[in-house]
Design an enzyme around this catalytic site. Structure first.
Site, PDB file in Angstrom:
ATOM      1  N   TYR A 162      71.188  52.581 -38.502  1.00 21.52           N
ATOM      2  CA  TYR A 162      71.054  53.584 -37.446  1.00 21.52           C
ATOM      3  C   TYR A 162      70.886  52.925 -36.078  1.00 21.52           C
ATOM      4  O   TYR A 162      71.552  53.301 -35.107  1.00 21.52           O
ATOM      5  CB  TYR A 162      69.862  54.490 -37.752  1.00 21.52           C
ATOM      6  CG  TYR A 162      69.694  55.622 -36.778  1.00 21.52           C
ATOM      7  CD1 TYR A 162      70.601  56.674 -36.740  1.00 21.52           C
ATOM      8  CD2 TYR A 162      68.613  55.654 -35.897  1.00 21.52           C
ATOM      9  CE1 TYR A 162      70.446  57.725 -35.847  1.00 21.52           C
ATOM     10  CE2 TYR A 162      68.446  56.693 -35.005  1.00 21.52           C
ATOM     11  CZ  TYR A 162      69.369  57.727 -34.982  1.00 21.52           C
ATOM     12  OH  TYR A 162      69.207  58.761 -34.092  1.00 21.52           O
ATOM     13  N   PHE A 195      62.146  64.160 -31.283  1.00 23.19           N
ATOM     14  CA  PHE A 195      62.464  65.534 -30.915  1.00 23.19           C
ATOM     15  C   PHE A 195      62.274  66.481 -32.092  1.00 23.19           C
ATOM     16  O   PHE A 195      62.408  66.092 -33.252  1.00 23.19           O
ATOM     17  CB  PHE A 195      63.899  65.628 -30.393  1.00 23.19           C
ATOM     18  CG  PHE A 195      63.999  65.432 -28.909  1.00 23.19           C
ATOM     19  CD1 PHE A 195      64.302  66.492 -28.067  1.00 23.19           C
ATOM     20  CD2 PHE A 195      63.761  64.188 -28.348  1.00 23.19           C
ATOM     21  CE1 PHE A 195      64.372  66.317 -26.700  1.00 23.19           C
ATOM     22  CE2 PHE A 195      63.828  63.997 -26.976  1.00 23.19           C
ATOM     23  CZ  PHE A 195      64.138  65.068 -26.142  1.00 23.19           C
TER      24      PHE A 195
END
Length: 255
Positions: A162, A195
Site C-alpha cells: 500500500y 478518515f
C-alpha cells in the site's frame, strides 16, 4: 468555479469518492461517477441527481476508462476535472516468520496495479480529453486530483504494498504536472490521514477512539466531506499545481 464543471470521479460509489461526487453535484457540477460494476454506483448516482451519471469502470482497463470519458464527451461535451479515488489496500507483512510464509507477490502486484497503474491510466486518458478544451483566461484546460495517503510517507507494519503504491502516486505528481503544463492542465495529489471511511467504520469503537487520539489536532477522524472540500479548493485555485497536500491534522504515524 466548480459550478457547471464536468467531472469524472473514480471510486465514486463510496467513501472519499462518494463525498466528492456529492459535493460537486451540490455545487452545480456534472459528474461521471465511475466505480466497479459490483458497486452501488448506479444507486448512488440516482440518489445524487440528474447531473450524475454512473459508468461501470475498472480503472486498470483502458477500455473501461475510455468508455467513461466518451460518456462525459457525449453527454456533457467535455471534461474539466478528474478525481482519482479508486483504490485498494492490504495488510500483510513482508515475511510471516511465525508461519514461514512470504508476502504473496500477486497480492503486492494487485495493489500496485490498482492504486498506481490504475491512477496513471485515468490520468493519461483524461489528459487527452481535457486537451481539447478551450482554455480559460489563465490558459487552463483541466484539473486532475489524485489520492495518495500519509502511508506514502509513514507506512506501517504490513503496508509495504500500500505504501509503495501511494508513494508512486506522490512521485508521479510533479513530473506529470510538468508534462501537462504545456496544455494548461494542472495536477495535485491529496494525501489523507485517518478518515471516517467504510474501512475504518468497520473497526471497533475502542480502536477508532484510539486512532483519533493519535491525531494532534483536531483529535478526531477526518470526514469524507473535508476531503471533498479540498478537491474543490484545488480546482478553484489556479496556482495549486504539482503539489502533494497532506490532510491529516498533523498526524505522523508511528510504527
Amino acid at each position: 468555479m466548480i459550478k457547471n464543471a464536468v467531472s469524472l470521479v473514480t471510486g465514486g460509489a463510496s467513501g472519499l469518492g462518494r463525498a466528492t461526487a456529492e459535493r460537486l453535484a451540490k455545487q452545480g457540477a456534472s459528474v461521471i461517477l465511475a466505480d466497479l460494476p459490483s458497486s452501488k454506483g448506479n444507486e448512488v448516482a440516482k440518489e445524487l441527481g440528474d447531473k450524475v451519471v454512473f459508468v461501470p469502470v475498472d480503472v486498470t482497463s483502458e477500455k473501461d476508462v475510455s468508455a467513461a470519458l466518451q460518456t462525459a464527451k457525449d453527454k456533457f461535451g467535455r471534461l474539466d476535472l478528474t478525481v482519482n479515488c479508486a483504490g485498494t489496500a492490504t495488510a500483510v507483512k513482508t515475511f510471516n516468520f511465525n508461519k514461514n510464509v512470504a508476502h504473496r507477490l500477486e497480492d503486492f502486484q494487485r495493489v500496485i496495479n490498482i492504486n498506481t497503474v490504475g491512477t496513471f491510466n485515468v490520468i493519461r486518458l483524461s489528459a487527452g480529453l481535457m486537451g481539447a478544451n478551450e482554455p480559460n483566461q489563465d490558459g487552463q484546460r483541466g484539473v486532475i486530483v489524485n489520492t495518495a495517503s500519509v502511508a506514502a510517507f509513514d507506512g506501517q507494519i504490513g503496508q509495504a504494498a500500500y505504501s509503495a503504491s501511494k508513494a508512486a502516486v506522490v512521485g508521479m505528481t510533479l513530473p506529470i504536472a510538468r508534462d501537462l503544463s504545456t496544455q494548461g492542465i494542472r495536477i495535485c495529489t491529496i494525501a489523507p490521514g485517518l478518515f471516517n471511511t467504510p474501512m475504518l467504520a468497520a473497526l471497533p469503537e475502542k480502536v477508532r477512539t484510539f486512532l483519533a487520539k493519535s491525531i494532534p489536532f483536531p483529535q478526531r477522524l477526518g470526514e469524507p466531506s473535508e476531503y471533498a472540500h479540498l478537491v474543490q479548493a484545488i480546482y478553484e485555485n489556479p496556482l495549486l499545481n504539482g503539489e502533494v497536500i497532506r490532510i491529516d491534522g498533523a498526524l505522523r504515524m508511528m510504527p
